[in-house]
Design an enzyme around this catalytic site. Structure first.
Site, PDB file in Angstrom:
ATOM      1  N   GLU A  11     -10.585  -6.757  -2.257  1.00 53.04           N
ATOM      2  CA  GLU A  11      -9.863  -7.446  -1.177  1.00 53.04           C
ATOM      3  C   GLU A  11      -9.018  -8.559  -1.783  1.00 53.04           C
ATOM      4  O   GLU A  11      -9.548  -9.381  -2.529  1.00 53.04           O
ATOM      5  CB  GLU A  11     -10.859  -8.028  -0.179  1.00 53.04           C
ATOM      6  CG  GLU A  11     -10.199  -8.761   0.979  1.00 53.04           C
ATOM      7  CD  GLU A  11     -11.224  -9.408   1.911  1.00 53.04           C
ATOM      8  OE1 GLU A  11     -11.508  -8.843   2.975  1.00 53.04           O
ATOM      9  OE2 GLU A  11     -11.762 -10.471   1.543  1.00 53.04           O
TER      10      GLU A  11
ATOM     11  N   TYR B  24      -2.703  -9.835   3.876  1.00 54.14           N
ATOM     12  CA  TYR B  24      -4.067  -9.368   3.637  1.00 54.14           C
ATOM     13  C   TYR B  24      -3.964  -7.945   3.109  1.00 54.14           C
ATOM     14  O   TYR B  24      -3.220  -7.125   3.661  1.00 54.14           O
ATOM     15  CB  TYR B  24      -4.874  -9.379   4.953  1.00 54.14           C
ATOM     16  CG  TYR B  24      -6.246  -8.749   4.811  1.00 54.14           C
ATOM     17  CD1 TYR B  24      -7.353  -9.529   4.517  1.00 54.14           C
ATOM     18  CD2 TYR B  24      -6.416  -7.369   4.920  1.00 54.14           C
ATOM     19  CE1 TYR B  24      -8.608  -8.954   4.344  1.00 54.14           C
ATOM     20  CE2 TYR B  24      -7.661  -6.789   4.741  1.00 54.14           C
ATOM     21  CZ  TYR B  24      -8.748  -7.586   4.462  1.00 54.14           C
ATOM     22  OH  TYR B  24      -9.980  -7.022   4.278  1.00 54.14           O
TER      23      TYR B  24
END
Ligand code: GDP
Ligand code: MN
Length: 401
Positions: free
Chosen positions: A194, A104
């Protein structure tokens, strides 16, 4: 402005971040063509609904296919679906990436400190979304602020990469991707970039398998080349009308002029126990359709139980504004929501007289702001069926009924 996945990946690839090969498809034939061009050699395709929300995988919006026929069938099925309330009109057909680990990585504007700063986050446990990740494995999430005056220092990018759990070679490649992600965020005036998952392939490469980007709406004029999702929200309709509008949680629709007066009215409403449904500043459009357009926006919100118009006649006269209010309310269908209007400033007496003499059903025109606010709070409470309940004394009504 939220970018669709394929738009976000296009942006990231312009900053040198590796993304899977892919094609945007609007029908099954295009998906078959994507199979021929990409899927056949990759051994599979991932078909992904291009809707402006996350967790599409769980909502059935991501399909893995391993043949041409399957690609066509899955594409047809996806194009008939609604994912998260959005009809799927486009899908992204990408090469199936063989994933050995999911990271992530994100950069977002942290507005909690007194001086907002870019916040970078990395975790070796990607794939889950950030809320799940923060709850399930908070220790795996490493957070670091950048100083906007200096940008992301190379040592900071290396520190983030070190927390990924990748090999030393992997960390080298990741450091470059982190630097590029920060540049993409900074140079695009993004609020969020993101990459989740940032996949480590079985061959040891890093690829952005999913990407989410939002651009600061106030900076859109600086980036005419960046395309985002076309979402027909009330906000976008309001912006197209030249009105400044923000949707809130309450049930009292508010139309006001000037940001300061609008905010003060919202505060005052809250003090009296009322809850504004929105912020709506007509600004310069007060006389050019702003009230009628604003009314249309408010009445399309099913939560709204009553409308308050609080305007100050400075440059524009209250009698002229009153005429616009009478026209807008007069055009509403019978049985419309109660509208309470209060005017102050130049020619306010004349303005009030116009409102009361119009004799419109469902329009109240109290003389003071205090009365107007109390009236609208009461009317909204009556309409919602909770609290209030008392009939308003006739004296509080501008025009009867
Ligand atoms: P989201 O559910 O909207 O976040 O959509 P994602 O693009 O993140 O896809 C959901 C999940 O599908 C990812 O976390 C991956 O586990 C899986 N996935 C997506 N693309 C690929 C791919 O190319 N290869 C493999 N093996 N898995 C993929
Ligand atoms: Mn994802």
């Amino acid at each position: 402005m939220r970018l669709l996945e394929h738009q976000a990946k296009q942006l990231l690839s312009e900053f040198g971040i590796p993304v899977p090969r892919g094609l945007v498809c609007r029908d099954a034939e295009a998906a078959a063509a994507a199979w021929d061009q990409i899927g056949a050699s990759a051994g599979g395709l991932v078909l992904k609904a291009q809707v402006p929300i996350g967790k599409r995988g769980k909502g059935g919006g991501v399909s893995v296919v391993r043949s041409r026929a399957h690609a066509e069938d899955a594409a047809s099925a996806l194009l008939q679906m609604t994912v998260g309330g959005f009809a799927v009109t486009e899908i992204l057909a990408e090469e199936l990436v063989p994933i050995s680990a999911e990271l992530y990585l994100s950069v977002l504007t942290d507005t909690s400190p007194a001086h907002p700063r870019p916040l970078l986050m990395i975790s070796a446990r990607g794939g889950m979304d950030i809320e799940e990740l923060a709850a399930a494995a908070p220790d795996s999430l490493y957070r670091l602020h950048a100083d906007p005056a200096y940008g992301l220092h190379p040592y900071q990018a290396r520190e983030l990469a070190r927390r990924s759990g990748l090999s030393v070679e992997g960390q080298g490649a990741l450091t470059k991707i982190i630097g590029a992600t920060y540049r993409a965020y900074w140079e695009s005036d993004a609020e969020l970039v993101e990459i989740n998952p940032l996949a480590l392939t079985t061959a040891g490469d890093l690829v952005a398998v999913d990407a989410k980007v939002t651009i600061d709406n106030a900076a859109r004029g600086r980036h005419p080349d960046i395309k985002g999702a076309e979402i027909d929200s009330v906000e976008t309709r309001a912006a197209a009308m030249g009105l400044s509008y923000v949707e809130l949680e309450g049930d009292i629709g508010l139309i006001s002029n000037g940001a300061g007066l609008t905010m003060a009215t919202m505060d005052h409403l809250a003090l009296l126990g009322g809850r504004p449904a929105n912020f709506l500043d007509t600004g310069e459009r007060i006389l050019r359709g702003g009230i009628a357009d604003g009314m249309g926006l408010l009445l399309s919100n099913p939560r709204v139980n009553a409308v308050l118009i609080n305007v100050f006649g400075g440059g524009v006269r209250c009698d002229v504004i009153a005429q616009k209010i009478v026209e807008a309310v007069g055009a509403l269908p019978a049985g419309h929501l109660p509208v309470v209007a209060t005017l102050h400033g130049r020619n306010e007496e004349a303005g009030r007289a116009i409102l009361s003499e119009a004799g419109l059903h469902g329009l109240w025109a109290p003389a003071t702001i205090q009365e107007a606010l109390e009236t609208v709070v009461k009317l909204a409470a009556q309409r919602s069926g909770g609290g209030g309940g008392n009939e308003l004394p006739a004296a509080e009504r501008g025009t009867g009924s």
